[in-house]
Design a protein around this motif. Structure first.
Motif, PDB file in Angstrom:
ATOM      1  N   LEU A 107      62.944 110.479 -38.266  1.00 18.87           N
ATOM      2  CA  LEU A 107      62.121 110.635 -37.067  1.00 18.87           C
ATOM      3  C   LEU A 107      62.631 111.786 -36.212  1.00 18.87           C
ATOM      4  N   ILE A 108      63.932 111.819 -36.001  1.00 17.09           N
ATOM      5  CA  ILE A 108      64.537 112.888 -35.192  1.00 17.09           C
ATOM      6  C   ILE A 108      64.349 114.232 -35.879  1.00 17.09           C
ATOM      7  N   ASP A 109      64.568 114.281 -37.189  1.00 16.87           N
ATOM      8  CA  ASP A 109      64.356 115.530 -37.929  1.00 16.87           C
ATOM      9  C   ASP A 109      62.925 116.035 -37.769  1.00 16.87           C
ATOM     10  N   THR A 110      61.965 115.121 -37.869  1.00 17.83           N
ATOM     11  CA  THR A 110      60.559 115.516 -37.825  1.00 17.83           C
ATOM     12  C   THR A 110      60.200 116.113 -36.475  1.00 17.83           C
ATOM     13  N   PHE A 111      60.646 115.511 -35.395  1.00 19.89           N
ATOM     14  CA  PHE A 111      60.372 116.078 -34.069  1.00 19.89           C
ATOM     15  C   PHE A 111      61.146 117.375 -33.857  1.00 19.89           C
ATOM     16  N   ARG A 112      62.350 117.455 -34.419  1.00 17.50           N
ATOM     17  CA  ARG A 112      63.129 118.696 -34.273  1.00 17.50           C
ATOM     18  C   ARG A 112      62.444 119.855 -34.999  1.00 17.50           C
ATOM     19  N   LEU A 159      57.902 104.554 -38.078  1.00 14.27           N
ATOM     20  CA  LEU A 159      58.428 105.619 -37.220  1.00 14.27           C
ATOM     21  C   LEU A 159      58.065 106.995 -37.765  1.00 14.27           C
ATOM     22  N   ASN A 160      58.525 107.291 -38.976  1.00 15.96           N
ATOM     23  CA  ASN A 160      58.427 108.669 -39.455  1.00 15.96           C
ATOM     24  C   ASN A 160      57.009 109.063 -39.837  1.00 15.96           C
ATOM     25  N   LEU A 161      56.212 108.141 -40.368  1.00 12.56           N
ATOM     26  CA  LEU A 161      54.857 108.535 -40.719  1.00 12.56           C
ATOM     27  C   LEU A 161      53.976 108.672 -39.488  1.00 12.56           C
ATOM     28  N   ALA A 162      54.289 107.919 -38.427  1.00  8.22           N
ATOM     29  CA  ALA A 162      53.628 108.184 -37.144  1.00  8.22           C
ATOM     30  C   ALA A 162      54.087 109.533 -36.587  1.00  8.22           C
ATOM     31  N   ALA A 163      55.364 109.825 -36.727  1.00  2.00           N
ATOM     32  CA  ALA A 163      55.894 111.104 -36.236  1.00  2.00           C
ATOM     33  C   ALA A 163      55.240 112.290 -36.918  1.00  2.00           C
ATOM     34  N   HIS A 164      54.891 112.145 -38.203  1.00  2.00           N
ATOM     35  CA  HIS A 164      54.273 113.245 -38.933  1.00  2.00           C
ATOM     36  C   HIS A 164      52.854 113.539 -38.460  1.00  2.00           C
ATOM     37  N   LYS A 165      52.322 112.708 -37.608  1.00  2.00           N
ATOM     38  CA  LYS A 165      51.032 112.963 -36.986  1.00  2.00           C
ATOM     39  C   LYS A 165      51.225 113.407 -35.530  1.00  2.00           C
ATOM     40  N   ILE A 166      52.059 112.668 -34.795  1.00  2.00           N
ATOM     41  CA  ILE A 166      52.243 112.926 -33.373  1.00  2.00           C
ATOM     42  C   ILE A 166      52.906 114.278 -33.122  1.00  2.00           C
ATOM     43  N   ALA A 167      54.007 114.558 -33.830  1.00  2.00           N
ATOM     44  CA  ALA A 167      54.788 115.763 -33.538  1.00  2.00           C
ATOM     45  C   ALA A 167      53.998 117.052 -33.772  1.00  2.00           C
ATOM     46  N   PRO A 168      53.304 117.228 -34.907  1.00  2.00           N
ATOM     47  CA  PRO A 168      52.520 118.460 -35.065  1.00  2.00           C
ATOM     48  C   PRO A 168      51.360 118.561 -34.091  1.00  2.00           C
ATOM     49  N   GLY A 455      44.796 116.691 -48.601  1.00  3.27           N
ATOM     50  CA  GLY A 455      45.564 117.416 -47.596  1.00  3.27           C
ATOM     51  C   GLY A 455      47.063 117.247 -47.780  1.00  3.27           C
ATOM     52  N   ARG A 456      47.804 117.899 -46.915  1.00 10.05           N
ATOM     53  CA  ARG A 456      49.263 117.885 -46.984  1.00 10.05           C
ATOM     54  C   ARG A 456      49.859 117.652 -45.599  1.00 10.05           C
ATOM     55  N   GLU A 457      50.919 116.838 -45.581  1.00  6.19           N
ATOM     56  CA  GLU A 457      51.743 116.712 -44.395  1.00  6.19           C
ATOM     57  C   GLU A 457      52.985 117.567 -44.566  1.00  6.19           C
ATOM     58  N   GLY A 458      53.928 117.437 -43.625  1.00  4.53           N
ATOM     59  CA  GLY A 458      54.989 118.418 -43.488  1.00  4.53           C
ATOM     60  C   GLY A 458      54.566 119.263 -42.300  1.00  4.53           C
ATOM     61  N   ILE A 459      55.428 119.435 -41.310  1.00  9.08           N
ATOM     62  CA  ILE A 459      55.001 119.858 -39.984  1.00  9.08           C
ATOM     63  C   ILE A 459      54.113 121.103 -40.008  1.00  9.08           C
ATOM     64  N   ARG A 460      54.555 122.172 -40.656  1.00  8.61           N
ATOM     65  CA  ARG A 460      53.765 123.411 -40.629  1.00  8.61           C
ATOM     66  C   ARG A 460      52.398 123.218 -41.262  1.00  8.61           C
ATOM     67  N   PHE A 461      52.326 122.397 -42.293  1.00  8.53           N
ATOM     68  CA  PHE A 461      51.066 122.190 -43.003  1.00  8.53           C
ATOM     69  C   PHE A 461      50.135 121.287 -42.198  1.00  8.53           C
ATOM     70  N   ALA A 462      50.692 120.285 -41.518  1.00  8.00           N
ATOM     71  CA  ALA A 462      49.881 119.463 -40.628  1.00  8.00           C
ATOM     72  C   ALA A 462      49.379 120.281 -39.441  1.00  8.00           C
ATOM     73  N   MET A 463      50.196 121.192 -38.937  1.00  2.29           N
ATOM     74  CA  MET A 463      49.762 122.058 -37.839  1.00  2.29           C
ATOM     75  C   MET A 463      48.557 122.900 -38.252  1.00  2.29           C
ATOM     76  N   GLU A 464      48.538 123.356 -39.497  1.00  3.83           N
ATOM     77  CA  GLU A 464      47.380 124.120 -39.970  1.00  3.83           C
ATOM     78  C   GLU A 464      46.132 123.253 -39.979  1.00  3.83           C
ATOM     79  N   ASP A 465      46.269 121.981 -40.395  1.00  5.21           N
ATOM     80  CA  ASP A 465      45.119 121.079 -40.401  1.00  5.21           C
ATOM     81  C   ASP A 465      44.604 120.808 -38.991  1.00  5.21           C
ATOM     82  N   MET A 466      45.508 120.816 -38.012  1.00  3.53           N
ATOM     83  CA  MET A 466      45.136 120.478 -36.639  1.00  3.53           C
ATOM     84  C   MET A 466      44.719 121.694 -35.830  1.00  3.53           C
ATOM     85  N   THR A 467      44.554 122.820 -36.495  1.00  2.00           N
ATOM     86  CA  THR A 467      44.077 124.032 -35.831  1.00  2.00           C
ATOM     87  C   THR A 467      42.911 124.624 -36.606  1.00  2.00           C
TER      88      THR A 467
END
Length: 477
Positions: A107-112, A159-168, A455-467
């Motif tokens: 969780l901490i890694d994902t937000f970082r 925790l972490n799968l919610a973080a992979h949505k919230i953080a990006p 689709g793909r998760e992983g912060i940069r890839f989720a950010m692309e989906d959300m833009t």
């Protein structure tokens, strides 16, 4: 040891609200009520979506460094609340405490990672003068937030799968409404508590435990511009069919395979396969379900697996020595127990395990299982692994592909050419060499094909989906 409160709120438009205490959440080991949370009603969900719509413009206007500061605050507070988060996860999910601590670390890694990526939302300058008619034209594009997002997260990594949505979403400036799994809502609620300490615009987030029927409200509303769902394939594809025009990201199930080739380091493979098959009682979509072993090492590795599996400590997940904790519910344990018994009745050999008491199911290994058995074809999502043997590597790859799922696969081999063949031929979202398919680092592109999702998760890839890309063309002559 940390303690839990008796009652927790939901978060509506950045603020804690306690309209009721209708959702009972149990300790998955004792099956006693551990705490209660507020349950979102349709009018609360509607108010959250309306708040997200109002927050879309101020969220988009936030500077990159402001969004980064919110994410950095979360990292700091999650570190301070590490023990509390781990204990809450251990209780509500029945996850052994060591695995719970590992998830808090992720969780901490994902937000970082999201904090780092929040200032890297790049665009591009593009020459347009590809022919005479475009002489004097200049192009460029940038990414802009897609708008209010809807997130539905699962029970197994709450925790972490919610973080992979919230953080990006925060990283790119998208307001969101989230429905955490009703069996494990507390991790997301604590994230809401931390986010409420920040200066996010009102309406930027809502964390809303809701009934399963409530998922439709998070799906069908046209004010929501993207749906990201992680959970079972049946539910995910049904929600996609109801989502209308909005893009849908689905992270669904699997019955991941792991190949053990003749040149594998068997001692090393043993430790990783046992972890991949049985960590958090096998309740992972990329848990090792099918173990495909070269015939020359099959007997030896099978015996190693059986001995190691029998040594795993099962019991109270709060005990640091526990490796196998309870499944999420007695119903889920009974389902998988039925699959095991059906496989044995169909001619499979029970190598170890196979006994159930309530929602505790022993770590189980089977061999000689009919290829059409549910234990092979479907997603076990519990402490079960199936052994089979191969002689030809190409045939082993075909066996991996012989599945309606395609999330990740693992291969233990020292042969570079086999590695590249697998990368070319396996119809999965990711291949892991000399480790199990359960391995995931939170910045890598993660997701599946076929019934395993879109689709793909992983912060940069989720950010692309959300833009969305917004183009600019300038005529300079």
């Amino acid at each position: 040891m940390a303690t839990l409160k008796d009652v927790y709120p939901l978060y509506l438009n950045n603020e804690a609200a306690q309209p009721n205490t209708d959702l009972e959440v149990t300790d998955k080991f004792t099956n006693e009520v551990a705490f209660r949370t507020a349950l979102a009603t349709p009018d609360v969900i509607d108010a959250a979506i309306a708040g997200a719509v109002e927050a879309a413009e101020p969220m988009a206007r936030m500077a990159s460094y402001e969004r980064q500061a919110v994410l950095d605050h979360c990292v700091s507070r999650f570190r301070e609340r590490f023990d509390e988060l781990a204990y809450a996860l251990c209780v509500e999910a029945g996850k052994p405490i060591k695995d719970s601590e590992g998830e808090v670390t992720r969780l901490i890694d994902t937000f970082r990672i999201a904090a780092e990526e929040s200032v890297r939302n790049y665009g591009e300058v593009q020459p347009l003068d590809i022919s005479e008619r475009a002489k004097g034209y200049q192009g460029m594009w940038k990414r802009v937030p897609i708008g209010p997002c809807s997130f539905i997260s699962p029970f197994n990594f709450p925790l972490n799968l919610a973080a992979h949505k919230i953080a990006p979403a925060i990283a790119v400036g998208c307001p969101f409404v989230m429905k955490p799994a009703s069996k494990t809502p507390l991790g997301a609620i604590i994230m809401g508590e931390v986010l409420a300490e920040t200066n996010l615009p009102k309406g930027a987030f809502s964390i809303l435990p809701a009934s399963r029927d409530g998922a439709d409200l998070f799906t069908e509303d046209e004010r929501l511009k993207l749906l990201s769902f992680t959970g079972s394939p049946g539910v995910g594809w049904a929600l996609k069919a109801k989502a209308g025009k909005k893009p849908v990201i689905l992270e669904l199930g699997g019955n991941a395979a792991c190949i053990i080739d003749h040149d594998a380091d068997l001692d090393d493979a043993l430790e990783r396969v046992i972890f991949g098959a049985f960590y958090q009682s096998g309740q992972s979509c990329i848990g090792v379900q099918r173990i495909i072993i070269h015939e020359s090492v099959y007997d030896r590795f099978r015996d190693m697996l059986v001995a190691k599996t029998k040594s795993l400590v099962a019991g109270d997940p709060k005990d640091p020595d526990t490796f196998i904790g309870p499944m999420i519910s007695e119903g889920e344990a009974s389902r998988l127990d039925g699959w095991i018994q059906d496989a044995v009745s169909g001619g499979a050999t029970l190598l170890c395990g196979g006994k159930r008491e309530g929602n505790m199911l022993e770590a189980t290994l089977l061999e000689n299982v009919d290829e059409n058995a549910d234990a092979v074809r479907e997603e076990a999502f519990g402490p079960l692994a199936i052994l089979s043997r191969f002689s030809d590597f190409g045939a082993a790859l075909k066996e991996v592909n012989d599945s309606k799922f395609g999330l990740q696969a693992g291969i233990f081999t020292r042969d570079l050419f086999k590695t590249l063949d697998a990368w070319d031929e396996l119809d999965v979202g990711g291949i892991v060499i000399n480790d199990v398919p359960s391995y995931r680092v939170d910045n890598m592109p993660y997701g599946g094909v076929k019934d395993s999702g879109l689709g793909r998760e992983g912060i940069r890839f989720a950010m692309e989906d959300m833009t969305e890309i917004r183009n600019l063309v300038i005529r300079r002559t």
